[in-house]
Scaffold this active site. Structure first.
Site: not given
Ligand code: NAI
Length: 330
Positions: A232, A234, A263, A295-296
């Protein structure tokens, strides 16, 4: 201030209008997604508002800057769709909504897990057809299973907490381990070890050049036979063709996706009367052990309101020349 809002859906318009009532923002609602070709639609707008599949590459940004747009307000958390170096060169400011409802995405993630491991997608259709047989619906307990969480930020840590509540053993990978999870006894391990240990592997890290195809053919080979993979985060985190090969061989047991690497141009619109030309995507949909949502995961009332509130706050602050709180920098 005129704000050109690209990729506008009716729910975007409703929530942004409600959040901006009484402010000097003047919306220009555009259904078209942003790319270099559609950038002229923003002529005269000092700010634009964009979503996950708008293409903010150097070309599109240059056209926007030439027209006088100074602010890109992303109404999402991820910012992989923006060429930040180009925005910086052009003197454009980029803001986002770093936090809205991590619960929305985390709870949807768990929904996908339960759907797959208890075959709820099949059961739903079966019962409506008057078929009450349980044959083929045998699932497994989450209790006692190992769940691997990749990315322990706002969403990943929430997913980990819920899975701990199910009685899972949670292991995680993150270059910046979440201290609260570590304090709860969640071990932070190298990525390959997490992949190899997991019955359920779920991805919550941002898409960057370093995480592109993080789950590729080699890592799929490291996974336990029959394991569940959930994305969920990217689409680009997963090599879709390699995943299809792993599903065909039976090595990958279940796949739950809310995001897909191609997508853009597919999701967020009703295409039920169209012939979908993406053969890779359509192959995914043929597997009985694959569930795809479009993407929900973010799409809850709470999240939409929080996104609109923060987006309007970002825009109004920019308009007033105040300090911005959710800047994204190269
Ligand atoms: P966040 O910034 O709070 O957390 C991301 C975490 O990933 C951080 O702790 C970071 O250190 C870690 N990280 C960075 N590089 C990494 C790697 N190589 N391996 C493992 N961990 C790594 O972000 P949040 O809010 O938790 O969102 C995460 C992702 O979820 C977003 O970047 C976005 O792509 C996706 N997302 C999807 C949505 C959807 O509707 N499907 C909605 C909102 C976000």
């Amino acid at each position: 201030m005129i704000v050109a809002c690209f990729s506008t859906q009716p729910y975007d318009r409703r929530s942004l209008e409600a959040a901006s009532s009484g402010t000097p923002l003047e919306w220009r609602w555009l259904e078209a997604p942003l790319d270099a070709r559609t950038a002229p639609l923003a002529a005269g707008a000092r700010a634009i508002c964009c979503f996950v599949n708008d293409r903010l590459d150097a070309d599109a940004l240059a056209r926007l800057a030439a027209q006088g747009t100074g602010l890109v307000a992303l109404r999402c958390a991820g910012f992989n769709q923006v060429d930040l170096a180009a925005a910086d060169r052009l003197g454009m400011t980029v803001v986002r909504v770093p936090e809205y409802s991590p619960h929305a995405v985390a709870e949807h993630t768990i929904g996908l897990v339960l759907m797959l491991v208890r075959r709820l997608h099949k059961a739903y259709a079966r019962v409506r057809e008057g078929n009450f047989s349980l044959e083929g619906l045998l699932g497994f307990d989450l209790h006692g299973r190992t769940a691997g969480v990749v990315g322990s930020g706002r969403i990943g840590s929430r997913v980990a907490e819920i899975l701990l509540g199910f009685g899972c053993r949670v292991v995680a990978h993150d270059p910046q381990p979440n201290q609260a999870l570590a304090a709860r006894g969640v071990p932070f391990l190298p990525l390959d070890d997490v992949v190899a240990a997991s019955d359920i592997l779920t991805l919550h890290c941002p898409l960057t050049p370093a995480t592109q195809h993080l789950v590729d053919a080699r890592r799929l080979g490291l996974m336990k036979r029959g394991a569940v993979l959930i994305n969920t985060g990217r689409g680009g985190l997963v090599d879709t063709r390699a995943v299809i090969a792993a599903l065909k061989s039976g090595h990958l047991g279940h796949l739950g996706l809310d995001v897909y690497e191609e997508e853009t141009g597919l999701f967020f619109d009703d295409r039920s009367d169209e012939v979908i030309g993406d053969d890779v995507f359509m192959r995914l949909l043929t597997f009985p052990n694959v569930v795809v949502t479009a993407h929900q995961a973010f799409f809850t009332r709470e999240a939409l309101k929080a996104i609109a509130d923060q987006t309007v706050r970002n825009l109004v602050r920019f308009d007033r020349g105040e300090q911005l709180e959710a800047l994204v920098r190269a």
